[in-house]
Motif scaffolding. Structure first.
Motif, PDB file in Angstrom:
ATOM      1  N   SER A 207       0.833  -1.206   0.000  1.00 56.84           N
ATOM      2  CA  SER A 207       0.000   0.000   0.000  1.00 56.84           C
ATOM      3  C   SER A 207       0.864   1.249   0.000  1.00 56.84           C
ATOM      4  O   SER A 207       0.575   2.228  -0.713  1.00 56.84           O
ATOM      5  CB  SER A 207      -0.926   0.011   1.223  1.00 56.84           C
ATOM      6  OG  SER A 207      -1.892  -1.000   1.141  1.00 56.84           O
TER       7      SER A 207
ATOM      8  N   HIS B 258      -8.540  -1.993  -6.079  1.00 54.68           N
ATOM      9  CA  HIS B 258      -7.957  -1.001  -5.181  1.00 54.68           C
ATOM     10  C   HIS B 258      -8.336   0.407  -5.658  1.00 54.68           C
ATOM     11  O   HIS B 258      -8.321   0.686  -6.859  1.00 54.68           O
ATOM     12  CB  HIS B 258      -6.434  -1.124  -5.128  1.00 54.68           C
ATOM     13  CG  HIS B 258      -5.955  -2.225  -4.240  1.00 54.68           C
ATOM     14  ND1 HIS B 258      -5.967  -3.546  -4.612  1.00 54.68           N
ATOM     15  CD2 HIS B 258      -5.444  -2.198  -2.976  1.00 54.68           C
ATOM     16  CE1 HIS B 258      -5.474  -4.295  -3.637  1.00 54.68           C
ATOM     17  NE2 HIS B 258      -5.168  -3.505  -2.636  1.00 54.68           N
TER      18      HIS B 258
ATOM     19  N   VAL C 210      -5.867   4.088   0.767  1.00 53.93           N
ATOM     20  CA  VAL C 210      -6.099   2.959  -0.121  1.00 53.93           C
ATOM     21  C   VAL C 210      -7.312   2.204   0.398  1.00 53.93           C
ATOM     22  O   VAL C 210      -7.403   1.899   1.592  1.00 53.93           O
ATOM     23  CB  VAL C 210      -4.875   2.018  -0.168  1.00 53.93           C
ATOM     24  CG1 VAL C 210      -5.154   0.816  -1.070  1.00 53.93           C
ATOM     25  CG2 VAL C 210      -3.647   2.767  -0.658  1.00 53.93           C
TER      26      VAL C 210
ATOM     27  N   GLN D 166     -10.441  -0.933  -0.559  1.00 56.46           N
ATOM     28  CA  GLN D 166     -10.995  -2.000  -1.376  1.00 56.46           C
ATOM     29  C   GLN D 166     -12.507  -2.117  -1.162  1.00 56.46           C
ATOM     30  O   GLN D 166     -13.112  -3.131  -1.502  1.00 56.46           O
ATOM     31  CB  GLN D 166     -10.321  -3.334  -1.051  1.00 56.46           C
ATOM     32  CG  GLN D 166      -8.872  -3.430  -1.527  1.00 56.46           C
ATOM     33  CD  GLN D 166      -8.251  -4.785  -1.248  1.00 56.46           C
ATOM     34  OE1 GLN D 166      -7.968  -5.116  -0.098  1.00 56.46           O
ATOM     35  NE2 GLN D 166      -8.042  -5.574  -2.289  1.00 56.46           N
TER      36      GLN D 166
END
Length: 349
Positions: free
Chosen positions: A253, A302, A318, A320
Motif C-alpha cells: 500500500s 484497489h 487505499v 478495497q
C-alpha cells in the motif's frame, strides 16, 4: 460496510501553567520553532550522501555513482511540513576523539542514522558504531538511533535476511558487552533503488514528531469512517510519510501511494504554473481557494484517494470497499472535516 459521516475536533489541550507574563500557557501542538536535527553517520562510501540526495533532492539513484566523497560536515536545511536539518558527517573523521566540540555537533540532535554497507565487511563499521553509542548515550541520552543496513538491493532474499540478522546480532552482542542493555536503536534494511529507504526515513522522522499520537488517532478515525485499508499523511516533496493509521504496516500500500504521488508531482511539473499571489481575479481566487484531489481505481479493485492538506502535506488512502465510488460525496465530507481539524492542530503553538 458503508462509509459513515464523522465529526472531528482537535484533541483537548490542558494548560501547563502560567508563563513569565502570568498568562496561561498551553503545550505546543504544531511545530512552531521546533526544528529537529538528524545526523547521518557511518564509514566513508557507506551511502550517506546518496540517501540524502535521493530522498530530499530527487536525485536519480544511478546518478549517485558520481557523487564525490564527503570531506567536511555537509549541512542541509529542509523546509517542509516542519523545518529540520540533516547533517552528513564524513566517515573518515572521528568527531568523538576530543579534538572537536561535541556539544556543537551532537547537542540538540534528535536522531542519529548510522549507515552500514551490507555489501562490505562490517566489522569496522560495527566497532565504530558501538564506541560512538557508548559515549553518546551517556552524554546525550535523548538522542534516538537508527541503523540502516544499506545497499541490500544486490543481495538475494536469503542473503539479505541472513546478512541483516547477522549484523543486528553482532551489534546487539557488542553493545551488551559494552554495558549497554536495550539501547534505543532501531534497524532497517534499505536501498536507494526501491521504497525501503523512504519507509525507513519515514519511521525515523516520525520519532521526531511530538504530535504523532494525535495524528495517528485522527487517521484511525478517518480510516474507519471512510473504509480505508490504509491511510497516510505524506510529505509530497520527499515521499516520506509523517503518520499513518495504526493498522499493521502494509508495504504494498505504501509503494502504491508513493508511486501515485510521483505521478501527481510529474503532472504538476509539466502542467502547473506559478500563481501570482497579487492576482485577484474571481477565477484565480476560486482556483487558489481549492485544494488538489484525485482518485484512481485499479483493476484489482484497489482505489487510491488523495487530498492536498496544505502546501507540503497530502492525505492518501487505499481502499478495497466495493461502494467507495458511490459514496464519494460522504468520503469527501469526512476528509474535509479531517483537513480542517489537522490544519488547526498544525497551527497551534
Amino acid at each position: 460496510m458503508a462509509s459513515q459521516r464523522v465529526e472531528l475536533t482537535p484533541p483537548d489541550t490542558h494548560p501547563t501553567g502560567p508563563n513569565l507574563n502570568g498568562d496561561i500557557e498551553y503545550p505546543p501542538m504544531g511545530f512552531g520553532e521546533y526544528k529537529p536535527r538528524m545526523l547521518l553517520m557511518g564509514l566513508k562510501r557507506s551511502g550517506k550522501s546518496s540517501i540524502s540526495n535521493v530522498v530530499f533532492h530527487k536525485m536519480a539513484p544511478n546518478e549517485t555513482l558520481f557523487l564525490e566523497a564527503t570531506t567536511t560536515i555537509k549541512k542541509e536545511f529542509m523546509q517542509s511540513f516542519m523545518d529540520f536539518q540533516i547533517w552528513d558527517l564524513p566517515g573518515q573523521i572521528n568527531y568523538l576523539d576530543g579534538s572537536f566540540d561535541s556539544d556543537t555537533i551532537f547537542g540538540g540532535v534528535g536522531s542519529i542514522i548510522w549507515v552500514i554497507d551490507a555489501q562490505d565487511r562490517y566489522t569496522e563499521a560495527v566497532g565504530r558504531l558501538v564506541d560512538s553509542l557508548a559515549i553518546l548515550t551517556a552524554s546525550y541520552p535523548e538522542i534516538k538511533y537508527s541503523v540502516f543496513v544499506h545497499k541490500v538491493d544486490s543481495l538475494s532474499e536469503d542473503q539479505r535476511e541472513d546478512g541483516v540478522r547477522e549484523i543486528i546480532e553482532r551489534i546487539s552482542d557488542d553493545l551488551y558487552d559494552a554495558g549497554l542493555e536495550n539501547p534505543p536503536v532501531s534497524y532497517y534494511p534499505t536501498s536507494i533503488y526501491d521504497h525501503t529507504i523512504f519507509e525507513a526515513l519515514s519511521k525515523v522522522i516520525q520519532g521526531l514528531i511530538p504530535q504523532l499520537p494525535t495524528y495517528e488517532a485522527l487517521l484511525n478515525t478517518i480510516a474507519a469512517s471512510c473504509r480505508f485499508q490504509k491511510v497516510y499523511i505524506f510529505d509530497v516533496m520527499s515521499k516520506v510519510y509523517i503518520a499513518s493509521d495504526t493498522s499493521p504496516p502494509d508495504l504494498p500500500s505504501y509503494e502504491l501511494c508513493s508511486d501515485f504521488i510521483s505521478a501527481i508531482m510529474d503532472l504538476s511539473d509539466m502542467y502547473g504554473w506559478d500563481r501570482d499571489p497579487d492576482e485577484e481575479t474571481p477565477r484565480m481566487t476560486d482556483i487558489q481557494s481549492q485544494t488538489a484531489e484525485s482518485m484512481v481505481c485499479f483493476k484489482n479493485d484497489h482505489v487510491v484517494y488523495l487530498r492536498e492538506l496544505n502546501a507540503f502535506l497530502a492525505l492518501i488512502g487505499v481502499s478495497q470497499e466495493p461502494k467507495f465510488e458511490q459514496e464519494r460525496a460522504l468520503v469527501d465530507y469526512n476528509v474535509q472535516a479531517f483537513q480542517d481539524t489537522i490544519i488547526k492542530v498544525l497551527a497551534r503553538r
